[in-house]
Design a protein around this motif. Structure first.
Motif, PDB file in Angstrom:
ATOM      1  N   ASN A   1       0.946  -1.183  -0.025  1.00 48.00           N
ATOM      2  CA  ASN A   1      -0.149   0.083   0.085  1.00 48.00           C
ATOM      3  C   ASN A   1       0.966   1.244  -0.046  1.00 48.00           C
ATOM      4  O   ASN A   1       1.917   1.369   0.455  1.00 48.00           O
ATOM      5  CB  ASN A   1      -0.939   0.037   1.246  1.00 48.00           C
ATOM      6  CG  ASN A   1      -1.805  -0.947   1.053  1.00 48.00           C
ATOM      7  OD1 ASN A   1      -2.300  -1.586   0.302  1.00 48.00           O
ATOM      8  ND2 ASN A   1      -2.608  -1.368   2.327  1.00 48.00           N
ATOM      9  N   PRO A   2       0.378   2.305  -0.484  1.00 47.88           N
ATOM     10  CA  PRO A   2       1.238   3.590  -0.594  1.00 47.88           C
ATOM     11  C   PRO A   2       0.886   4.119   0.978  1.00 47.88           C
ATOM     12  O   PRO A   2       0.119   3.662   1.821  1.00 47.88           O
ATOM     13  CB  PRO A   2       0.237   4.824  -1.480  1.00 47.88           C
ATOM     14  CG  PRO A   2      -1.138   4.009  -1.423  1.00 47.88           C
ATOM     15  CD  PRO A   2      -0.973   2.534  -1.266  1.00 47.88           C
ATOM     16  N   PRO A   3       1.751   5.195   1.027  1.00 43.69           N
ATOM     17  CA  PRO A   3       1.692   5.982   2.624  1.00 43.69           C
ATOM     18  C   PRO A   3       0.208   6.060   3.064  1.00 43.69           C
ATOM     19  O   PRO A   3      -0.629   6.618   2.278  1.00 43.69           O
ATOM     20  CB  PRO A   3       2.858   6.878   2.324  1.00 43.69           C
ATOM     21  CG  PRO A   3       3.773   6.650   1.451  1.00 43.69           C
ATOM     22  CD  PRO A   3       2.791   5.910   0.443  1.00 43.69           C
ATOM     23  N   HIS A   4       0.242   6.382   4.272  1.00 41.57           N
ATOM     24  CA  HIS A   4      -1.088   6.689   4.690  1.00 41.57           C
ATOM     25  C   HIS A   4      -1.578   8.281   4.293  1.00 41.57           C
ATOM     26  O   HIS A   4      -0.591   9.046   3.938  1.00 41.57           O
ATOM     27  CB  HIS A   4      -1.251   6.892   6.293  1.00 41.57           C
ATOM     28  CG  HIS A   4      -2.353   7.418   7.040  1.00 41.57           C
ATOM     29  ND1 HIS A   4      -2.996   8.717   7.100  1.00 41.57           N
ATOM     30  CD2 HIS A   4      -3.427   6.638   7.679  1.00 41.57           C
ATOM     31  CE1 HIS A   4      -4.049   8.581   7.691  1.00 41.57           C
ATOM     32  NE2 HIS A   4      -4.188   7.431   8.117  1.00 41.57           N
ATOM     33  N   GLU A   5      -2.772   8.369   4.161  1.00 35.12           N
ATOM     34  CA  GLU A   5      -3.171   9.872   3.243  1.00 35.12           C
ATOM     35  C   GLU A   5      -2.695  10.815   4.131  1.00 35.12           C
ATOM     36  O   GLU A   5      -2.260  12.195   3.580  1.00 35.12           O
ATOM     37  CB  GLU A   5      -4.845   9.949   3.490  1.00 35.12           C
ATOM     38  CG  GLU A   5      -5.345  11.157   2.632  1.00 35.12           C
ATOM     39  CD  GLU A   5      -6.825  11.247   2.626  1.00 35.12           C
ATOM     40  OE1 GLU A   5      -7.490  12.059   3.015  1.00 35.12           O
ATOM     41  OE2 GLU A   5      -7.260  10.280   2.268  1.00 35.12           O
ATOM     42  N   GLY A   6      -2.692  11.045   5.606  1.00 38.75           N
ATOM     43  CA  GLY A   6      -2.209  11.913   6.264  1.00 38.75           C
ATOM     44  C   GLY A   6      -0.747  12.224   6.279  1.00 38.75           C
ATOM     45  O   GLY A   6      -0.315  13.287   6.163  1.00 38.75           O
TER      46      GLY A   6
ATOM     47  N   ILE B   1       7.569  17.789  -0.672  1.00 38.66           N
ATOM     48  CA  ILE B   1       8.495  16.620  -0.450  1.00 38.66           C
ATOM     49  C   ILE B   1       7.921  15.517  -1.233  1.00 38.66           C
ATOM     50  O   ILE B   1       6.690  15.209  -0.931  1.00 38.66           O
ATOM     51  CB  ILE B   1       8.768  16.006   0.877  1.00 38.66           C
ATOM     52  CG1 ILE B   1       9.155  17.349   2.006  1.00 38.66           C
ATOM     53  CG2 ILE B   1       9.560  14.891   1.089  1.00 38.66           C
ATOM     54  CD1 ILE B   1       9.562  17.030   3.296  1.00 38.66           C
ATOM     55  N   ASP B   2       8.766  14.963  -2.115  1.00 37.56           N
ATOM     56  CA  ASP B   2       8.197  13.686  -3.044  1.00 37.56           C
ATOM     57  C   ASP B   2       7.865  12.577  -2.166  1.00 37.56           C
ATOM     58  O   ASP B   2       8.894  12.203  -1.692  1.00 37.56           O
ATOM     59  CB  ASP B   2       9.268  13.742  -4.301  1.00 37.56           C
ATOM     60  CG  ASP B   2       8.865  12.703  -5.191  1.00 37.56           C
ATOM     61  OD1 ASP B   2       7.611  12.686  -5.231  1.00 37.56           O
ATOM     62  OD2 ASP B   2       9.708  12.014  -5.742  1.00 37.56           O
ATOM     63  N   SER B   3       6.633  12.235  -2.608  1.00 37.27           N
ATOM     64  CA  SER B   3       6.451  10.588  -2.080  1.00 37.27           C
ATOM     65  C   SER B   3       6.064   9.596  -3.015  1.00 37.27           C
ATOM     66  O   SER B   3       5.733   8.775  -2.820  1.00 37.27           O
ATOM     67  CB  SER B   3       5.457  10.844  -1.154  1.00 37.27           C
ATOM     68  OG  SER B   3       4.139  11.235  -1.541  1.00 37.27           O
ATOM     69  N   SER B   4       6.640   9.961  -4.140  1.00 33.76           N
ATOM     70  CA  SER B   4       5.960   9.166  -5.386  1.00 33.76           C
ATOM     71  C   SER B   4       6.850   7.913  -5.207  1.00 33.76           C
ATOM     72  O   SER B   4       7.874   7.613  -5.052  1.00 33.76           O
ATOM     73  CB  SER B   4       6.503   9.898  -6.886  1.00 33.76           C
ATOM     74  OG  SER B   4       7.879  10.069  -6.798  1.00 33.76           O
TER      75      SER B   4
END
Length: 155
Positions: free
Chosen positions: A49-54, A64-67
């Motif tokens: 899963n991707p990181p939490h929405e928060g 800050i890039d989280s892609s």
């Protein structure tokens, strides 16, 4: 190359936040060819899963890039591949020590060991508390010191 792994419980809040924050600091310092950063969780619930929405929101607010980030579980081989493994709290730290073999030279620390003004030892889990702003500030501050120590001691 110095390899750093951040570890929290599910790898969707604190550790991916730390990974993204430190990656940006490393890039801004021009050290991306010398420092490799990843994150993982002690639990398996969110693998893939991707990181939490928060987490995504607070990272975006701070440019800050989280892609491309996806949760994964920490494995024994991580303690062979990474030079520094940074736990977010005492529970994660304890789990990492149970995975560590006596002959492994990996440095296992807790993130707030790098926070000069921390009133706490553990980064609280915003999955349960919702305090993403506070957690971001704690992680950002500790990552500044962590990066300075890596530059002084490892590079």
């Amino acid at each position: 190359m110095v390899n750093i792994l951040f570890v929290c419980l599910g790898n969707i809040c604190r550790s991916p936040m730390a990974e993204a924050i430190l990656r940006q600091k490393v890039s801004a310092s021009g050290l991306e060819e010398q420092i490799h950063i990843e994150s993982a969780g002690t639990g398996h619930w969110h693998v893939g899963n991707p990181p939490h929405e928060g987490t995504l929101d607070i990272l975006a607010e701070n440019d800050i890039d989280s892609s491309g980030m996806k949760a994964r579980q920490v494995i024994e081989d991580d303690l062979e591949q990474f030079d520094i493994v940074v736990a977010m709290d005492a529970e994660n730290l304890g789990h990492l020590h149970t995975l560590k073999k006596p002959d492994q030279e990996v440095e296992i620390t807790r993130l707030l060991d790098y926070a000069e003004d921390a009133d706490e030892n553990d980064v609280p889990d915003p999955f349960f508390t919702g305090n993403f702003d506070e957690v971001y500030a704690m992680i950002d501050s500790a990552c500044n010191t962590l990066l300075e120590e890596v530059k002084e001691e490892w590079l």
